[in-house]
Design a protein around this motif. Structure first.
Motif, mmCIF file in Angstrom:
data_model
loop_
_atom_site.group_PDB
_atom_site.id
_atom_site.type_symbol
_atom_site.label_atom_id
_atom_site.label_comp_id
_atom_site.label_asym_id
_atom_site.label_seq_id
_atom_site.Cartn_x
_atom_site.Cartn_y
_atom_site.Cartn_z
ATOM 1 N N ARG A 103 46.291 -26.853 -11.243
ATOM 2 C CA ARG A 103 45.462 -26.375 -10.139
ATOM 3 C C ARG A 103 44.008 -26.282 -10.612
ATOM 4 O O ARG A 103 43.739 -25.803 -11.713
ATOM 5 C CB ARG A 103 45.956 -25.027 -9.637
ATOM 6 N N CYS A 104 43.110 -26.756 -9.760
ATOM 7 C CA CYS A 104 41.682 -26.726 -10.085
ATOM 8 C C CYS A 104 40.954 -25.917 -9.013
ATOM 9 O O CYS A 104 41.071 -26.206 -7.820
ATOM 10 C CB CYS A 104 41.130 -28.144 -10.153
ATOM 11 N N ARG A 130 37.523 -29.005 -16.445
ATOM 12 C CA ARG A 130 37.261 -27.587 -16.756
ATOM 13 C C ARG A 130 38.448 -26.679 -16.463
ATOM 14 O O ARG A 130 38.547 -25.591 -17.049
ATOM 15 C CB ARG A 130 36.007 -27.116 -16.024
ATOM 16 N N TRP A 131 39.330 -27.081 -15.561
ATOM 17 C CA TRP A 131 40.494 -26.238 -15.259
ATOM 18 C C TRP A 131 41.792 -26.817 -15.842
ATOM 19 O O TRP A 131 42.872 -26.359 -15.514
ATOM 20 C CB TRP A 131 40.648 -26.061 -13.745
ATOM 21 N N ARG A 132 41.666 -27.802 -16.701
ATOM 22 C CA ARG A 132 42.873 -28.417 -17.277
ATOM 23 C C ARG A 132 43.398 -27.556 -18.428
ATOM 24 O O ARG A 132 42.666 -27.290 -19.386
ATOM 25 C CB ARG A 132 42.561 -29.828 -17.770
ATOM 26 N N PRO A 133 44.655 -27.152 -18.340
ATOM 27 C CA PRO A 133 45.217 -26.343 -19.444
ATOM 28 C C PRO A 133 45.327 -27.179 -20.715
ATOM 29 O O PRO A 133 45.762 -28.327 -20.684
ATOM 30 C CB PRO A 133 46.612 -25.948 -18.932
ATOM 31 N N PRO A 143 39.404 -17.690 -9.213
ATOM 32 C CA PRO A 143 38.490 -16.916 -8.365
ATOM 33 C C PRO A 143 39.142 -16.563 -7.030
ATOM 34 O O PRO A 143 39.933 -17.338 -6.487
ATOM 35 C CB PRO A 143 37.306 -17.870 -8.171
ATOM 36 N N GLU A 144 38.795 -15.381 -6.542
ATOM 37 C CA GLU A 144 39.358 -14.930 -5.272
ATOM 38 C C GLU A 144 38.780 -15.755 -4.111
ATOM 39 O O GLU A 144 37.604 -16.125 -4.117
ATOM 40 C CB GLU A 144 39.053 -13.442 -5.053
ATOM 41 N N GLY A 145 39.638 -16.066 -3.131
ATOM 42 C CA GLY A 145 39.182 -16.736 -1.912
ATOM 43 C C GLY A 145 38.963 -18.226 -2.046
ATOM 44 O O GLY A 145 38.468 -18.870 -1.106
#
Length: 470
Positions: A103-104, A130-133, A143-145
């Protein structure tokens, strides 16, 4: 040319229902269909309708109508992607669980800032993962929302190579492609992901598609491998150029298959012409769909762009206008005339076909000729002024009298009446025949006048000749 990973050849055509079936897709459909039929395999119709905002039922109906008109029968389908969302979701969850997707949460603003920085450094704009595990990497809290997209964890190193059925071996380095989005924020899968799941589930062994998909293929191959799914063979077909040398597109010219159907082209002619736009069998120019199936083994596909040639299409189509069953041809002419508001039965059309079909490239052109028998003549003011002169009116009146007196209305009798009128008036045949054509047929040029008049109702000929007096 078959793949050992599959028990039979299965091909597909997968148009997006955001418009009509255009000629490039029709050619791809033809090649896919012919390849499957040649190998005793199966052909699938899939509707790729994940572009929800632009997909319409009208487009779906037009696509199916075009496939039916072309005679490209499919063994499975139509299959709709939007009815398979649960399946895509299940595969995505599998990939996430295996660490092959993630998930990104990057916002559009963050991504644009990332691309701006890359451009400033002279780098290719690629997602920076940047969001790759990664092992040992601590990701921030979501982040919320912000609804995430789901990205495929594309291999960072190595290369993707495939032996293209058309282009031969192609290699693209994984560093040239990034972690593409496979599911949007709204949960709808993107093209490159859905197409892989579909081809896997439908056991597609060979994929023919346009050149524009070459850059998508490395991603798709990597997703196939991540799923441990059998890899189909790919064949990327060169583009079709318009007669102006630019790429044929929906926005340029009449490129809807059904436009050509409406304009009086025959499916036999269109298939024959499309087949030769990128494939050949020796020097054969004219062949049936059955012959193409017998010959189309996937070889002899051109790597060069094809040039759309309206004159060549007309030549090919004209061949089939001359060849097809006259009963069917009469029905097609009736349909064209009906579209012009002219009501007529096939039996009235049939006897007249032979006189005109050899000079017509399309059924529409043939219907234009035959319309003069069933609709009022409408000669142009220019033709009337140029040909129906005061000097020829007495000869027209004399011809009308002779024709009126004929006991038999046939070609020989009409020819004799013309000869007698010429002898009595001292005119040459063109001086008399052309004004007769203008008044009776509404045009200055026709085939042999006696043969044309023979197919008219006698009273109609007399009424049109005598209209000159009014």
């Amino acid at each position: 040319m078959s793949s050992n990973a599959f028990d039979k050849v299965r091909t597909r055509i997968a148009p997006s229902p955001t418009g009509f079936l255009h000629l490039g897709t029709a050619r791809t459909a033809l090649y896919s269909w012919a390849y499957a039929r040649h190998h005793g395999g199966e052909f699938v119709l899939r509707i790729e309708d994940t572009d929800v905002a632009r997909s319409t039922q009208d487009s779906v109906d037009q696509i199916i109508a075009a496939m039916n008109w072309l005679g490209l029968s499919y063994d499975e389908g139509p299959v709709y992607q939007m009815q398979r969302l649960d399946r895509y979701q299940a595969v995505v969850e599998q990939l996430i669980a295996e660490g092959k997707a993630y998930r990104c949460y990057a916002t559009p603003q963050e991504l644009e800032a990332m691309r701006e920085a890359q451009r400033a450094r002279g780098e290719k704009t690629l997602y920076d993962r940047r969001w790759r595990p990664e092992p040992g990497r601590q990701l921030p809290a979501p982040p919320e929302g912000v609804k995430p997209v789901i990205r495929f964890a594309n291999p960072v190193d190595g290369e993707v190579t495939w032996d293209d059925l058309v282009k031969g071996p192609i290699t693209i380095a994984n560093k040239e492609i990034d972690d593409l989005i496979i599911v949007r924020q709204d949960g709808v899968p993107t093209y490159n992901f859905a197409v892989v799941v579909d081809d896997w589930d439908m056991r597609i062994s060979h994929v023919f598609r346009g050149d524009e998909h070459v850059n998508n293929t490395p991603w798709q191959i990597n997703i196939f491998r991540a799923l441990e799914a059998p890899l189909p063979r790919f064949g990327h077909l060169p583009i079709i150029l318009g007669d102006d040398g630019l790429k044929l597109s929906k926005r340029r010219g009449a490129v809807s298959v059904m436009d050509y159907a409406a304009n009086g082209y025959l499916p036999e002619g269109m298939l024959n012409y499309l087949a030769r736009l990128g494939w050949s069998h020796g020097d054969e120019e004219l062949f049936t769909a059955e012959q193409m199936v017998a010959w189309f083994d996937g070889s002899h596909l051109s790597r060069s762009p094809a040039q759309w040639d309206p004159a060549k299409l007309d030549w090919v189509n004209g061949h089939y206008v001359k060849q097809i069953d006259e009963g069917r041809l009469a029905d097609l002419v009736v349909a064209q005339l009906t579209g012009k508001g002219i009501k007529v039965a096939s039996g009235e059309v049939l006897p007249k076909l032979g006189l005109f079909k050899d000079r017509c490239a399309t059924v529409a052109a043939l219907a234009d000729w035959l319309a003069m028998y069933f609709a009022p003549a409408a000669p142009s003011a220019e033709d009337l002024a140029a040909h129906v002169t005061e000097a020829v009116r007495p000869a027209l009146a004399a011809l009308a009298e002779r024709l009126s007196a004929l006991p038999d209305w046939n070609k020989a009798a009409i020819q004799q009446a013309l000869k007698e009128t010429l002898a009595a008036t001292g005119l040459k045949m063109p001086q008399l025949a052309v004004p007769v054509r203008v008044l009776v047929c509404g045009r200055a040029q026709t085939p042999s006048l006696d043969a044309v008049l023979e197919h008219f109702d006698k009273k109609k000929v007399l009424d049109r000749l005598q209209s000159v007096r009014n």
